[in-house]
Scaffold this motif. Structure first.
Motif, mmCIF file in Angstrom:
data_model
loop_
_atom_site.group_PDB
_atom_site.id
_atom_site.type_symbol
_atom_site.label_atom_id
_atom_site.label_comp_id
_atom_site.label_asym_id
_atom_site.label_seq_id
_atom_site.Cartn_x
_atom_site.Cartn_y
_atom_site.Cartn_z
ATOM 1 N N VAL A 1 -10.544 -7.810 -8.808
ATOM 2 C CA VAL A 1 -9.544 -7.846 -7.369
ATOM 3 C C VAL A 1 -8.305 -7.547 -8.010
ATOM 4 N N LEU A 2 -7.820 -7.819 -9.045
ATOM 5 C CA LEU A 2 -6.629 -8.080 -9.565
ATOM 6 C C LEU A 2 -5.842 -5.842 -9.334
ATOM 7 N N ALA A 3 -6.926 -5.402 -10.046
ATOM 8 C CA ALA A 3 -6.983 -4.331 -10.035
ATOM 9 C C ALA A 3 -6.796 -3.148 -9.162
ATOM 10 N N LEU A 4 -7.002 -4.117 -8.090
ATOM 11 C CA LEU A 4 -7.275 -3.139 -6.698
ATOM 12 C C LEU A 4 -6.112 -2.537 -6.356
ATOM 13 N N PRO A 5 -5.924 -2.091 -5.319
ATOM 14 C CA PRO A 5 -4.898 -1.571 -4.597
ATOM 15 C C PRO A 5 -4.956 -2.906 -4.136
ATOM 16 N N SER A 6 -3.060 -2.821 -3.056
ATOM 17 C CA SER A 6 -2.936 -4.396 -2.960
ATOM 18 C C SER A 6 -4.174 -4.570 -0.938
ATOM 19 N N ASN A 7 -4.193 -2.945 -0.714
ATOM 20 C CA ASN A 7 -4.551 -3.097 0.996
ATOM 21 C C ASN A 7 -6.319 -3.288 0.405
ATOM 22 N N ASP A 8 -6.940 -3.443 -0.560
ATOM 23 C CA ASP A 8 -8.377 -3.506 -0.644
ATOM 24 C C ASP A 8 -8.290 -5.121 -0.840
ATOM 25 N N GLN A 9 -7.546 -5.478 -2.106
ATOM 26 C CA GLN A 9 -7.123 -7.045 -2.015
ATOM 27 C C GLN A 9 -7.459 -7.322 -0.742
ATOM 28 N N ALA A 10 -5.958 -7.300 -0.112
ATOM 29 C CA ALA A 10 -6.219 -8.670 1.159
ATOM 30 C C ALA A 10 -7.936 -8.386 1.591
ATOM 31 N N GLU A 11 -7.867 -7.102 2.259
ATOM 32 C CA GLU A 11 -9.762 -7.337 2.467
ATOM 33 C C GLU A 11 -10.510 -8.339 2.079
ATOM 34 N N ILE A 12 -10.990 -8.191 1.019
ATOM 35 C CA ILE A 12 -11.997 -9.029 -0.007
ATOM 36 C C ILE A 12 -11.060 -10.515 0.432
ATOM 37 N N LEU A 13 -9.407 -10.310 0.071
ATOM 38 C CA LEU A 13 -9.325 -11.813 -0.192
ATOM 39 C C LEU A 13 -9.281 -12.958 1.279
ATOM 40 N N THR A 14 -9.551 -11.621 2.674
ATOM 41 C CA THR A 14 -9.417 -12.548 3.765
ATOM 42 C C THR A 14 -10.558 -12.837 3.873
ATOM 43 N N ASP A 15 -12.126 -11.692 3.677
ATOM 44 C CA ASP A 15 -13.300 -12.139 4.265
ATOM 45 C C ASP A 15 -14.009 -13.218 3.322
ATOM 46 N N GLU B 1 -6.463 -17.987 -7.566
ATOM 47 C CA GLU B 1 -5.486 -17.232 -8.813
ATOM 48 C C GLU B 1 -5.128 -15.645 -8.338
ATOM 49 N N ALA B 2 -6.575 -14.767 -7.652
ATOM 50 C CA ALA B 2 -5.938 -13.484 -7.757
ATOM 51 C C ALA B 2 -5.057 -13.619 -5.934
ATOM 52 N N PHE B 3 -5.203 -14.203 -5.595
ATOM 53 C CA PHE B 3 -4.554 -14.725 -3.982
ATOM 54 C C PHE B 3 -2.896 -14.983 -4.449
ATOM 55 N N GLU B 4 -3.303 -15.950 -5.032
ATOM 56 C CA GLU B 4 -1.765 -16.407 -5.571
ATOM 57 C C GLU B 4 -0.589 -14.926 -6.167
ATOM 58 N N VAL B 5 -1.830 -14.236 -6.811
ATOM 59 C CA VAL B 5 -1.205 -13.221 -7.552
ATOM 60 C C VAL B 5 -0.905 -11.775 -6.517
ATOM 61 N N TRP B 6 -1.275 -11.863 -5.545
ATOM 62 C CA TRP B 6 -1.231 -10.035 -4.225
ATOM 63 C C TRP B 6 -0.210 -11.959 -4.062
ATOM 64 N N CYS B 7 -0.514 -12.401 -3.657
ATOM 65 C CA CYS B 7 0.955 -12.914 -2.330
ATOM 66 C C CYS B 7 2.209 -13.470 -3.213
ATOM 67 N N PHE B 8 2.252 -13.020 -4.431
ATOM 68 C CA PHE B 8 3.974 -12.613 -5.151
ATOM 69 C C PHE B 8 3.639 -11.124 -5.088
ATOM 70 N N ARG B 9 2.918 -10.349 -6.083
ATOM 71 C CA ARG B 9 3.159 -8.808 -5.597
ATOM 72 C C ARG B 9 3.413 -8.266 -4.401
ATOM 73 N N THR B 10 2.864 -9.182 -3.044
ATOM 74 C CA THR B 10 2.930 -8.385 -2.108
ATOM 75 C C THR B 10 4.908 -8.808 -1.293
ATOM 76 N N LYS B 11 5.310 -10.631 -1.923
ATOM 77 C CA LYS B 11 5.762 -10.502 -1.869
ATOM 78 C C LYS B 11 7.763 -9.824 -2.576
ATOM 79 N N SER B 12 7.718 -9.703 -3.463
ATOM 80 C CA SER B 12 8.298 -9.159 -4.700
ATOM 81 C C SER B 12 8.435 -7.565 -4.145
ATOM 82 N N ALA B 13 7.396 -6.740 -3.546
ATOM 83 C CA ALA B 13 7.279 -4.765 -2.974
ATOM 84 C C ALA B 13 8.066 -5.709 -1.790
ATOM 85 N N LYS B 14 7.649 -6.339 -1.008
ATOM 86 C CA LYS B 14 9.159 -6.134 0.441
ATOM 87 C C LYS B 14 9.816 -6.111 0.006
#
Length: 288
Positions: free
Chosen positions: A229-243, A257-270
């Motif tokens: 999951v962590l190696a996927l593009p952000s939008n794909d991560q979001a879809e899988i984590l939402t499900d 863990e994947a959700f926390e990393v995704w949140c951190f990366r998303t905030k950093s990117a924003k």
């Protein structure tokens, strides 16, 4: 001289020929002889494993095109046999037939054997590709209502083999394009998530029920899925984590863990995006 001749180093060509013959024997490909006895095939498989592990010249032999071609042919035949035997299950009037189950079991043991030798030959991608291609058909059979209360050994072994695929892709030993990785997750994640509590419930009700996902298997699959999951593009991560967050079985696999990393990366990117935008605005103002 006869004694010295027997202790001479074996010619690489002769070793290759023996290995190729053993692989053909182990996978029942080629030749006009009758089908090989299962015990003989198992013995051949063990000898192939030994040759791959114990021979110092193995890297030179396994890189040979003919050896690789025979291995790929054997894998394709084994997967086709498994697919054929699996599909025939739905045509069986008696699903408790030992003959049908024994054939399926042997196919799975052959596939498991292939999954053990292919990494030693740098051909694990072949296994991952073949398994991914037949995944929909596998699930189409084992999730059929006719098999709801049977074939537990088959279902568990399928999960174990899928775990090997997830591990290979998740940790990067096999590189697949992002769409293929997403499809792999979307195909198997719901099934694994559903089967773990079912197997545990079955085990709690039947003392002698042996088919259960042990801690090591569960942990390895969970870790591989997180890495995937962590190696996927952000939008794909979001879809899988939402499900994942919408399902009742949120505890396994635990993707926190994947959700926390995704949140951190998303905030950093924003934040970087906003900072970059403000810098451009500031520079434009100064230039004016």
């Amino acid at each position: 001289m006869p004694i010295l001749a027997r202790i001479q180093p074996v010619d690489a060509r002769a070793t290759k020929n023996v290995l190729v013959s053993a692989i053909r024997f182990a996978t029942s490909i080629g030749g006009s002889c009758p089908p090989f006895d299962d015990n003989l095939r198992t013995s051949a498989q063990e000898q192939v494993e030994y040759m791959l592990a114990a021979d110092a010249d193995t890297p030179l032999i396994t890189s040979d095109d003919e050896v690789k071609s025979v291995v790929k042919m054997g894998l394709s035949k084994i997967c086709s046999s498994f697919e054929k035997e699996l599909s025939s299950l739905l045509l069986e009037s008696d699903l408790t037939s030992e003959t049908a189950e024994d054939k399926i079991r042997q196919c799975l043991l052959d596939i498991e054997w292939m999954s053990n030798i292919l990494p030693k030959m740098d051909l694990m991608k072949e296994f991952v590709t073949n398994w991914t291609e037949i995944s929909d058909k596998i699930l189409g059979v084992i999730e059929d209502k006719k098999l709801d209360s049977s074939m537990w050994a088959l279902k568990l072994k399928v999960i174990e083999l899928t775990g090997k695929v997830l591990d290979a892709v998740g940790y990067g030993s096999v590189i697949l394009p992002a769409p293929c990785r997403v499809k792999l997750l979307k195909t198997w994640l719901p099934y694994i998530r559903k089967m773990k509590p079912l197997l545990e419930l079955k085990s709690s009700k039947e003392v002698e029920f042996p088919h259960k996902m042990d801690e090591d298997l569960c942990g390895n699959i969970e870790e591989a899925i997180v890495q995937l999951v962590l190696a996927l593009p952000s939008n794909d991560q979001a879809e899988i984590l939402t499900d994942w967050m919408k399902t009742e079985q949120v505890k396994y696999p635990d993707l926190s863990e994947a959700f926390e990393v995704w949140c951190f990366r998303t905030k950093s990117a924003k934040r970087r995006l906003l900072e970059g935008g403000l810098d451009r605005v500031g520079n434009a103002t100064l230039s004016l």
